[in-house]
Design an enzyme around this catalytic site. Structure first.
Site, PDB file in Angstrom:
ATOM      1  N   SER A 138       0.857  -1.163   0.000  1.00 23.73           N
ATOM      2  CA  SER A 138       0.000   0.000   0.000  1.00 23.73           C
ATOM      3  C   SER A 138       0.900   1.222   0.000  1.00 23.73           C
ATOM      4  CB  SER A 138      -0.887  -0.020   1.252  1.00 23.73           C
ATOM      5  OG  SER A 138      -1.630   1.173   1.349  1.00 23.73           O
ATOM      6  N   LYS A 164      -1.053  -1.080  -4.466  1.00 20.93           N
ATOM      7  CA  LYS A 164      -2.223  -0.266  -4.104  1.00 20.93           C
ATOM      8  C   LYS A 164      -1.750   1.155  -3.903  1.00 20.93           C
ATOM      9  CE  LYS A 164      -4.649   0.144   0.327  1.00 20.93           C
ATOM     10  NZ  LYS A 164      -5.313  -0.643   1.391  1.00 20.93           N
ATOM     11  N   LYS A 166      -2.883   5.098  -2.796  1.00 26.66           N
ATOM     12  CA  LYS A 166      -3.907   5.892  -2.122  1.00 26.66           C
ATOM     13  C   LYS A 166      -4.304   7.038  -3.043  1.00 26.66           C
ATOM     14  CE  LYS A 166      -4.021   3.886   2.000  1.00 26.66           C
ATOM     15  NZ  LYS A 166      -5.238   3.400   2.644  1.00 26.66           N
ATOM     16  N   ASP A 191      -7.086   3.040  -3.261  1.00 25.54           N
ATOM     17  CA  ASP A 191      -7.824   3.104  -1.990  1.00 25.54           C
ATOM     18  C   ASP A 191      -8.135   4.564  -1.681  1.00 25.54           C
ATOM     19  OD1 ASP A 191      -8.899   2.833   0.529  1.00 25.54           O
ATOM     20  OD2 ASP A 191      -7.150   1.843   1.428  1.00 25.54           O
ATOM     21  N   GLU A 216     -10.988   0.662  -3.485  1.00 27.97           N
ATOM     22  CA  GLU A 216     -11.291   0.343  -2.082  1.00 27.97           C
ATOM     23  C   GLU A 216     -11.979   1.520  -1.407  1.00 27.97           C
ATOM     24  OE1 GLU A 216      -7.775  -1.061  -0.111  1.00 27.97           O
ATOM     25  OE2 GLU A 216      -8.652  -0.932   1.882  1.00 27.97           O
ATOM     26  N   ASP A 241     -13.698  -1.780   2.881  1.00 29.06           N
ATOM     27  CA  ASP A 241     -12.781  -1.821   4.012  1.00 29.06           C
ATOM     28  C   ASP A 241     -13.519  -1.292   5.243  1.00 29.06           C
ATOM     29  OD1 ASP A 241     -10.826  -1.276   5.942  1.00 29.06           O
ATOM     30  OD2 ASP A 241      -9.449  -0.238   4.614  1.00 29.06           O
ATOM     31  N   LYS A 265      -9.627  -6.778   7.965  1.00 25.97           N
ATOM     32  CA  LYS A 265      -8.610  -6.333   8.915  1.00 25.97           C
ATOM     33  C   LYS A 265      -8.967  -6.913  10.274  1.00 25.97           C
ATOM     34  CE  LYS A 265      -7.243  -2.037   6.672  1.00 25.97           C
ATOM     35  NZ  LYS A 265      -7.490  -0.584   6.601  1.00 25.97           N
ATOM     36  N   GLY A 293      -3.950  -3.986   6.183  1.00 23.15           N
ATOM     37  CA  GLY A 293      -2.940  -3.650   7.185  1.00 23.15           C
ATOM     38  C   GLY A 293      -3.220  -2.294   7.790  1.00 23.15           C
TER      39      GLY A 293
HETATM   40  O1  OSB Z   1      -7.224   1.920   4.396  1.00 25.01           O
HETATM   41  O2  OSB Z   1      -6.011   0.215   4.215  1.00 25.01           O
HETATM   42  C1  OSB Z   1      -6.204   1.338   4.685  1.00 25.01           C
HETATM   43  C2  OSB Z   1      -3.131   2.410   6.699  1.00 25.01           C
HETATM   44  C3  OSB Z   1      -3.713   3.140   7.697  1.00 25.01           C
HETATM   45  C4  OSB Z   1      -5.076   3.310   7.684  1.00 25.01           C
HETATM   46  C5  OSB Z   1      -5.859   2.739   6.675  1.00 25.01           C
HETATM   47  C6  OSB Z   1      -5.269   1.985   5.682  1.00 25.01           C
HETATM   48  C7  OSB Z   1      -3.880   1.842   5.676  1.00 25.01           C
HETATM   49  C8  OSB Z   1      -3.148   1.157   4.639  1.00 25.01           C
HETATM   50  C9  OSB Z   1      -1.784   0.651   5.024  1.00 25.01           C
HETATM   51  O3  OSB Z   1      -3.518   1.065   3.495  1.00 25.01           O
HETATM   52  C10 OSB Z   1      -1.610  -0.794   4.865  1.00 25.01           C
HETATM   53  C11 OSB Z   1      -0.276  -1.198   5.452  1.00 25.01           C
HETATM   54  O4  OSB Z   1       0.723  -1.107   4.739  1.00 25.01           O
HETATM   55  O5  OSB Z   1      -0.235  -1.595   6.637  1.00 25.01           O
HETATM   56 MG    MG Z   2      -8.348   0.790   3.054  1.00 31.56          MG
END
Ligand code: OSB
Ligand code: MG
Length: 371
Positions: A138, A164, A166, A191, A216, A241, A265, A293
């Site tokens: 991510s 992924k 953001k 995401d 996402e 999510d 999660k 994560g």
């Molecule tokens: O939306 O998946 C998410 C991190 C913090 C809060 C929300 C998210 C995330 C990540 C990080 O996408 C995933 C990771 O590398 O742990």
């Molecule tokens: Mg997410």
């Protein structure tokens, strides 16, 4: 024989991230993580509460964890004969929300139970269908598109199986277009962390040209129905999510066609028992899942690896190597990936890694023992 927890140790650790992580709701430079150690008869189990530093992903945050455990969870868990780790959820079911805090304690009890049975955590939860779990990364919003392209290039060179990125309004269509131009064949997804509304439907439809694996959580954190309305207008599969906090939510979302994929999660759904139920509901409906994560330390990361070994985790998740996040992790060895972009299950008991106690002590900023 049931489990009687005679002591709970809480600790707050501060861990600077190697580089900041930016989502549509803000930037994180360092993690403030609460770890939970549950003790029964001299044996310890460890869990991690995956809440963020601010109540922006969901309502929980580092500061909400401590009083919730001290005032509401510990009194229901300590010195009570639990039939097993599955009993932790029902013992705390009267608490509204706060799934991550409840889930951190619950996961610690699973780890303890695995150690009592002298088995790996993945075995204790009924996992092990995958001996290696498939890893993606991510990538937070970068200052420049060029920086993003460079980051993706280096993650792919490390073997990661999907990317992924953001997104947020103003950093979406053109950023993805640039990535797609450079990496036309990569498994790519975006995401949004709830940054859009149904009023953005036409704008989000522009993402269809990039054949993303999924988008996402584009819409509100607690909104299933609007996701169903949006999915009907998008070719790109929606992955939920934030708004899946229980197996019941998963059932509702699936029934309404609010998405075609679920990110599970561990913390967000309150621990392993509910995560398994979400997994099973999705599996029965033919909905693939993957493991999300929350920038976890090695303990939460190792728990995620165990979870992702369940059979319906068929897509690469957001569980990746410790060294992407930390100059030094709190476990030994650190979580490492193979050249194929996988993490191998380990055969050690419990979560399968050793805690580096000296290092852990050195980064602990607060502790408390409850008994
Ligand atoms: O939306 O998946 C998410 C991190 C913090 C809060 C929300 C998210 C995330 C990540 C990080 O996408 C995933 C990771 O590398 O742990
Ligand atoms: Mg997410």
């Amino acid at each position: 024989m049931g489990i009687i927890i005679d002591k709970i140790n809480l600790r707050h650790v501060r861990m600077p991230l190697k580089s900041f992580f930016e989502t549509s709701f803000g930037r994180t430079y360092a993690r403030d993580i609460v770890l939970v150690e549950v003790i029964s008869d001299g044996l310890s189990g460890w869990g991690e509460v995956t809440a963020g530093e601010n109540p922006f992903y969901n309502e929980e945050w580092t500061g909400s964890i401590w009083p919730l455990i001290c005032n509401y969870i510990a009194p229901r868990i300590l010195n009570f004969e639990l039939d097993g780790p599955e009993a932790v959820g029902p013992r705390t079911a009267h608490i509204r929300g706060h799934m991550m805090t409840r889930g951190g304690v619950e996961a610690a009890v699973w780890d303890l139970e695995a150690r009592r049975n002298n088995v790996p955590l993945w075995k204790q939860i009924g996992g092990g269908a995958h001996k290696e779990i498939a890893c993606g990364v991510s990538i937070g919003i970068q200052d420049t598109v060029d920086g993003l392209l460079k980051k993706i290039e280096s993650e792919l060179a490390d073997g990661y199986q999907r990317i992924k990125m953001k997104i947020k309004p103003g950093r979406d269509v053109e950023d993805i277009r640039a990535v797609r131009k450079e990496f036309p064949l990569v498994k790519l997804m975006a995401d949004a962390n709830s940054a859009y509304t149904l009023a953005d439907t036409d704008h989000l439809r522009r993402l269809d040209e990039f054949y993303l694996m999924m988008i996402e959580q584009p819409l509100a954190h607690d909104e299933i129905i609007d996701h169903a309305l949006l999915q009907a207008k998008l070719d790109t599969p929606i992955c939920l999510d934030e708004c899946i906090r229980s197996a019941h939510h998963a059932e509702q979302a699936i029934r309404l066609n609010a998405g075609r994929i679920i990110n599970i999660k561990l913390g967000r759904v309150g621990g392993f028992a509910e995560a398994k139920r979400v997994h099973d509901v999705a599996q029965k409906a033919g909905i693939p899942v993957w493991c999300g994560g929350m920038l976890e330390s090695g303990i939460g990361r190792a728990h995620n690896v165990a979870l992702a070994s369940l059979p319906n985790f068929v897509l690469p998740g957001d569980v990746s190597a410790s060294k992407r996040y930390w100059a030094r992790d709190i476990i030994q060895p650190e979580v490492e990936t193979t050249p194929n972009g996988t993490i191998a299950l380990r055969d050690g008991v419990g979560f399968g890694y050793d805690i580096d106690m000296d290092f852990l002590d050195s980064i602990t900023v607060r502790r408390e023992s409850l008994s």
